[in-house]
Motif scaffolding. Structure first.
Motif, PDB file in Angstrom:
ATOM      1  N   GLY A   1       0.805  -1.209   0.000  1.00  0.00           N
ATOM      2  CA  GLY A   1       0.000   0.000   0.000  1.00  0.00           C
ATOM      3  C   GLY A   1       0.839   1.261   0.000  1.00  0.00           C
ATOM      4  O   GLY A   1       2.071   1.208  -0.015  1.00  0.00           O
ATOM      5  N   ALA A   2       0.164   2.403   0.075  1.00  0.00           N
ATOM      6  CA  ALA A   2       0.860   3.691  -0.042  1.00  0.00           C
ATOM      7  C   ALA A   2       1.177   4.297   1.306  1.00  0.00           C
ATOM      8  O   ALA A   2       1.539   5.461   1.396  1.00  0.00           O
ATOM      9  CB  ALA A   2       0.006   4.661  -0.861  1.00  0.00           C
ATOM     10  N   TYR A   3       1.070   3.529   2.390  1.00  0.00           N
ATOM     11  CA  TYR A   3       1.302   4.101   3.715  1.00  0.00           C
ATOM     12  C   TYR A   3       2.777   4.264   4.039  1.00  0.00           C
ATOM     13  O   TYR A   3       3.144   4.978   4.963  1.00  0.00           O
ATOM     14  CB  TYR A   3       0.669   3.209   4.794  1.00  0.00           C
ATOM     15  CG  TYR A   3      -0.825   3.074   4.677  1.00  0.00           C
ATOM     16  CD1 TYR A   3      -1.443   1.843   4.876  1.00  0.00           C
ATOM     17  CD2 TYR A   3      -1.623   4.162   4.355  1.00  0.00           C
ATOM     18  CE1 TYR A   3      -2.808   1.714   4.769  1.00  0.00           C
ATOM     19  CE2 TYR A   3      -2.988   4.042   4.242  1.00  0.00           C
ATOM     20  CZ  TYR A   3      -3.587   2.812   4.456  1.00  0.00           C
ATOM     21  OH  TYR A   3      -4.942   2.681   4.345  1.00  0.00           O
ATOM     22  N   HIS A   4       3.611   3.582   3.303  1.00  0.00           N
ATOM     23  CA  HIS A   4       5.037   3.623   3.603  1.00  0.00           C
ATOM     24  C   HIS A   4       5.683   4.844   2.975  1.00  0.00           C
ATOM     25  O   HIS A   4       5.311   5.274   1.889  1.00  0.00           O
ATOM     26  CB  HIS A   4       5.715   2.350   3.116  1.00  0.00           C
ATOM     27  CG  HIS A   4       5.199   1.114   3.769  1.00  0.00           C
ATOM     28  ND1 HIS A   4       5.351   0.860   5.119  1.00  0.00           N
ATOM     29  CD2 HIS A   4       4.513   0.069   3.274  1.00  0.00           C
ATOM     30  CE1 HIS A   4       4.795  -0.292   5.416  1.00  0.00           C
ATOM     31  NE2 HIS A   4       4.271  -0.805   4.324  1.00  0.00           N
ATOM     32  N   GLU A   5       6.682   5.365   3.666  1.00  0.00           N
ATOM     33  CA  GLU A   5       7.405   6.547   3.209  1.00  0.00           C
ATOM     34  C   GLU A   5       7.978   6.315   1.825  1.00  0.00           C
ATOM     35  O   GLU A   5       8.561   5.262   1.548  1.00  0.00           O
ATOM     36  CB  GLU A   5       8.529   6.860   4.188  1.00  0.00           C
ATOM     37  CG  GLU A   5       9.396   8.048   3.797  1.00  0.00           C
ATOM     38  CD  GLU A   5      10.482   8.335   4.818  1.00  0.00           C
ATOM     39  OE1 GLU A   5      10.547   7.606   5.830  1.00  0.00           O
ATOM     40  OE2 GLU A   5      11.247   9.281   4.609  1.00  0.00           O
TER      41      GLU A   5
END
Lengths: 112, 114
Positions: B98-102
């Motif tokens: 997903g896009a939650y990671h830096e």
């Protein structure tokens, strides 16, 4: 529904003042709201991020305020310093996507 | 120190030329991204890849293609460069899931198409 609107486009603040940058989103599925900071000649770097289960997150002089009902979030820079002069991008994403949606960017200049 | 490197800082090409922009990351990240940055428009996603040989269109894929043959390398290709592709191109990478990671960005390539 995928847009993130950021304002102002540019901002000039005196040293020691408060810088405020605002973002608004449309998609109620968005659940992660990071801010990225970009210095001239460099790529953006993560500054601070918030999830919608809290209304505020503070890291040093940087604070994100989040208003879920208004679908808005903002970055506050307290005691702004010339070294904070940079371009700031807000962003949003939802758990079912693999990508961030970025705002238009705000160029901040902090005058000594 | 984590690093995303891009093959060129500045590039000047002629209209109609085929252009390759290369990006390499040393963090063993699953996800890689190509953005273009234009004043007043922010960062717009061109393509992203969540695994080797996998790719997905972003918001502005027209006129671009990508290649990811190895995990650490993600290439952006302009098949026939046009003047409206003059821009700053940024590559980024992140952990999977997903896009939650830096996202870690490279320094960018400023492309001018004459």
């Amino acid at each position: 529904q995928q847009q993130v609107k950021q304002s102002p486009q540019s901002l000039i603040v005196q040293k020691g003042g408060i810088s405020i940058i605002n973002c608004a989103y449309e998609n109620t599925a968005f659940d992660y709201f990071p801010w990225y900071q970009q210095f001239p000649g460099k790529g953006p770097a993560l500054l601070i991020a918030i999830r919608p289960d809290v209304s505020e997150k503070k890291e040093g002089r940087f604070t994100i305020s989040f208003n879920k009902s208004a679908k808005q979030f903002s970055l506050h820079i307290m005691d702004s310093q010339p070294g904070d002069s940079a371009t700031y991008f807000c962003a949003s994403t939802a758990s079912n996507t693999g990508k961030l949606i970025f705002g238009q960017g705000t160029t901040l200049q902090v005058k000594p | 120190d984590v690093k995303v490197t891009q093959s060129s800082r500045y590039l000047v090409k002629r209209t109609g030329e085929k252009v390759f922009l290369e990006c390499v990351q040393d963090m063993d990240h699953e996800n890689m991204f190509w953005y273009r940055q234009d004043p007043g428009l922010g960062l717009r996603l061109i393509y992203f890849s969540y695994d080797v040989k996998m790719k997905e269109k972003g918001d502005i894929p027209e006129g671009y293609s990508v290649s990811r043959e190895k995990k650490e390398r993600f290439s952006l290709i302009l098949e026939s460069a046009s003047t409206n592709q003059t821009s700053m191109y940024l590559c980024a990478s992140s952990r999977g899931g997903g896009a939650y990671h830096e996202q870690f960005f490279g320094p960018g390539t400023r492309l001018t198409v004459l």
